[in-house]
Design an enzyme around this catalytic site. Sequence first.
Site, mmCIF file in Angstrom:
data_model
loop_
_atom_site.group_PDB
_atom_site.id
_atom_site.type_symbol
_atom_site.label_atom_id
_atom_site.label_comp_id
_atom_site.label_asym_id
_atom_site.label_seq_id
_atom_site.Cartn_x
_atom_site.Cartn_y
_atom_site.Cartn_z
ATOM 1 N N ARG A 195 10.432 7.999 -38.086
ATOM 2 C CA ARG A 195 10.302 7.815 -39.542
ATOM 3 C C ARG A 195 10.978 6.508 -39.978
ATOM 4 O O ARG A 195 10.392 5.689 -40.687
ATOM 5 C CB ARG A 195 10.929 9.008 -40.266
ATOM 6 C CG ARG A 195 10.476 9.117 -41.699
ATOM 7 C CD ARG A 195 10.983 10.391 -42.286
ATOM 8 N NE ARG A 195 12.449 10.326 -42.303
ATOM 9 C CZ ARG A 195 13.182 10.769 -43.295
ATOM 10 N NH1 ARG A 195 12.635 11.308 -44.333
ATOM 11 N NH2 ARG A 195 14.494 10.696 -43.260
ATOM 12 N N GLU A 215 12.954 1.526 -30.841
ATOM 13 C CA GLU A 215 13.045 2.604 -29.843
ATOM 14 C C GLU A 215 13.112 3.887 -30.648
ATOM 15 O O GLU A 215 14.099 4.113 -31.350
ATOM 16 C CB GLU A 215 14.312 2.484 -28.981
ATOM 17 C CG GLU A 215 14.634 1.086 -28.452
ATOM 18 C CD GLU A 215 13.681 0.613 -27.392
ATOM 19 O OE1 GLU A 215 12.834 1.416 -26.948
ATOM 20 O OE2 GLU A 215 13.763 -0.556 -27.023
ATOM 21 N N CYS A 249 16.388 11.646 -26.874
ATOM 22 C CA CYS A 249 15.041 11.184 -27.225
ATOM 23 C C CYS A 249 14.026 11.577 -26.166
ATOM 24 O O CYS A 249 12.871 11.856 -26.467
ATOM 25 C CB CYS A 249 15.045 9.678 -27.422
ATOM 26 S SG CYS A 249 15.677 8.779 -26.004
HETATM 27 P P1 NAD Z 1 17.665 8.049 -37.943
HETATM 28 O O1 NAD Z 1 16.393 7.303 -37.879
HETATM 29 O O2 NAD Z 1 17.857 9.028 -39.033
HETATM 30 O O3 NAD Z 1 18.892 7.016 -38.070
HETATM 31 C C1 NAD Z 1 19.067 5.989 -37.148
HETATM 32 C C2 NAD Z 1 19.791 4.842 -37.832
HETATM 33 O O4 NAD Z 1 18.926 4.272 -38.820
HETATM 34 C C3 NAD Z 1 21.048 5.258 -38.548
HETATM 35 O O5 NAD Z 1 22.012 4.258 -38.359
HETATM 36 C C4 NAD Z 1 20.598 5.331 -39.996
HETATM 37 O O6 NAD Z 1 21.626 5.114 -40.929
HETATM 38 C C5 NAD Z 1 19.595 4.196 -40.059
HETATM 39 N N1 NAD Z 1 18.596 4.311 -41.112
HETATM 40 C C6 NAD Z 1 18.066 5.448 -41.629
HETATM 41 N N2 NAD Z 1 17.113 5.118 -42.539
HETATM 42 C C7 NAD Z 1 17.046 3.766 -42.580
HETATM 43 C C8 NAD Z 1 16.264 2.840 -43.312
HETATM 44 N N3 NAD Z 1 15.336 3.246 -44.180
HETATM 45 N N4 NAD Z 1 16.444 1.523 -43.087
HETATM 46 C C9 NAD Z 1 17.340 1.095 -42.184
HETATM 47 N N5 NAD Z 1 18.130 1.930 -41.465
HETATM 48 C C10 NAD Z 1 18.002 3.249 -41.676
HETATM 49 O O7 NAD Z 1 17.869 8.718 -36.517
HETATM 50 P P2 NAD Z 1 19.018 9.733 -36.069
HETATM 51 O O8 NAD Z 1 18.757 11.064 -36.647
HETATM 52 O O9 NAD Z 1 20.343 9.102 -36.266
HETATM 53 O O10 NAD Z 1 18.787 9.773 -34.481
HETATM 54 C C11 NAD Z 1 17.893 10.634 -33.832
HETATM 55 C C12 NAD Z 1 16.611 9.918 -33.559
HETATM 56 O O11 NAD Z 1 16.816 8.811 -32.704
HETATM 57 C C13 NAD Z 1 15.618 10.822 -32.809
HETATM 58 O O12 NAD Z 1 14.349 10.644 -33.367
HETATM 59 C C14 NAD Z 1 15.664 10.306 -31.381
HETATM 60 O O13 NAD Z 1 14.513 10.566 -30.639
HETATM 61 C C15 NAD Z 1 15.868 8.837 -31.628
HETATM 62 N N6 NAD Z 1 16.405 8.172 -30.426
HETATM 63 C C16 NAD Z 1 15.568 7.338 -29.737
HETATM 64 C C17 NAD Z 1 16.026 6.748 -28.571
HETATM 65 C C18 NAD Z 1 15.146 5.833 -27.765
HETATM 66 O O14 NAD Z 1 15.667 5.103 -26.924
HETATM 67 N N7 NAD Z 1 13.843 5.839 -27.953
HETATM 68 C C19 NAD Z 1 17.331 6.987 -28.126
HETATM 69 C C20 NAD Z 1 18.134 7.830 -28.881
HETATM 70 C C21 NAD Z 1 17.665 8.431 -30.035
#
Ligand code: NAD
Length: 459
Positions: A195, A215, A249
């Site tokens: 998202r 990612e 993830c």
């Molecule tokens: P998240 O997207 O809610 O938040 C991630 C980061 O983005 C946080 O620092 C948050 O403050 C920031 N953020 C949120 N909205 C934003 C916006 N509109 N603009 C800029 N920054 C914003 O994710 P989460 O809940 O912290 O983490 C879990 C997610 O991360 C899961 O979907 C997981 O699959 C994914 N993940 C992916 C990998 C990969 O390597 N592909 C690794 C670890 C986790």
Amino acid sequence: MLWQGDLGNAENAIDRARSAWPKWASMALSARIETVRRFATKLKTQYEDLATLIARETGKPIWEARNEVENLLAKIDVAVKSFAERTSHRQLPSQPGLKTAIRHKPHGVLVVITPFNRPASIPIGHIIPALIAGNCVVFKPSERTPAVGQYLVDAFALAELPEGVVSICHGGAEIGQQLAAHEAIDGVLFTGSTRTGIYLNRLFADRPDKILVLEMGGNNPLVVWDTPDIHSAAVLIAQSAFSSTGQRCAAARRLIVRDTIYDRVLGEVRALADRLIINDPFSNPAPFMGPVIDNDSADGLTDSFLYLMTNGGRPIKHMSRPIPERPFLTPGIIDVTAMPKRPDVELFGPILQVIKVSEFEEAIHVANDTRYGLSSGLIGGTAEQYDQLWANSRAGVVNWNRATVGAVTQAPFGGIGLSGNFRPSGYYAADYCAHPVVSLEAEAPKAMIGIGLKDVGPG
Ligand code: NAD
């Protein structure tokens, strides 16, 4: 709450990074690597301290937090190696007197935005390759793990990283948006949910001049076919679905099982899931998993399990919340074969959805029935079946008889579909931290036009 402080100021952090950048970028590579090594040495001496903080802030078991610190340290070595192997200075064989040089330049100021689930190793996987390549970094840790983020930045200061080369900007989505939208940055290295990734992708739609690395999440399939070792299959399934309380993830979200072995496999997985210890990070005996990150996540996952149950899912093992006011969840397993429309979303927690199939082709079809594409795997089956799955699987990680989680540090890591934008991290992170510049170089301007010139004529 382990850290309290003011929200970051995006403007100031970016200003500091911009001022520090020219000097950092023009420093000898060996000096940048030396600084990064000093940081690694600092962290090694603070190993237990950092692991303890990770465990306290995320709730993950201390053994798992130690694994994360190991992984982080390994990533630093890999970043040095991968810079040399993928983006260092190279010369192509050329004519005498002419050189074709391939060099790489840093982008400038990069914003690193990261999630809560691996609050130390994921940021380091972006920050260190970025620094080695000569970029400055503004780091926005997850608002759910600010203390670990701050700890990393303090360790950079202790390692005498020049002022402004890495600065932290605390806050949530709003601060992330301010940083990502700032005119003076050169790109965003993001790990987090799909998202947020899509939001950033839109924000960058008319900015091809900036690098965007995404990612993101997954709805990862794990196929189980004929195997004489049902117990090992069950162990790999439990590791794939429930380690880190399902907050990985690459965790298996959908288990696709052959009908003929379904009862035995699910019986064993269920029995194993019943035995998993769920407790505080430092409790004894050591837990397999801790809580999910917070009560909101636990509420959301509970609602999702209920949704699956009330829309055609058949629970094999109910997900429960033993202490209502705390975010511990027991693993949930639910058969969704009969669901008319299975939601293609990532449930970031200990929920495993099971689908029964009779043909291998059907298993592949179901595995690919997702917009995501991070990890997939096969347990059991033959070498031919693995080849078939590998060839048809739409994912960046495809494993055989191994858990879907547990990336190899020395390898690239990234997904396709809604899981990534073809800029894998891990060993390939060097690629997105610098851009190539090609130069044809001759020591003297010696040239002639061979074809297409009018004769000058006699005289
Ligand atoms: P998240 O997207 O809610 O938040 C991630 C980061 O983005 C946080 O620092 C948050 O403050 C920031 N953020 C949120 N909205 C934003 C916006 N509109 N603009 C800029 N920054 C914003 O994710 P989460 O809940 O912290 O983490 C879990 C997610 O991360 C899961 O979907 C997981 O699959 C994914 N993940 C992916 C990998 C990969 O390597 N592909 C690794 C670890 C986790």
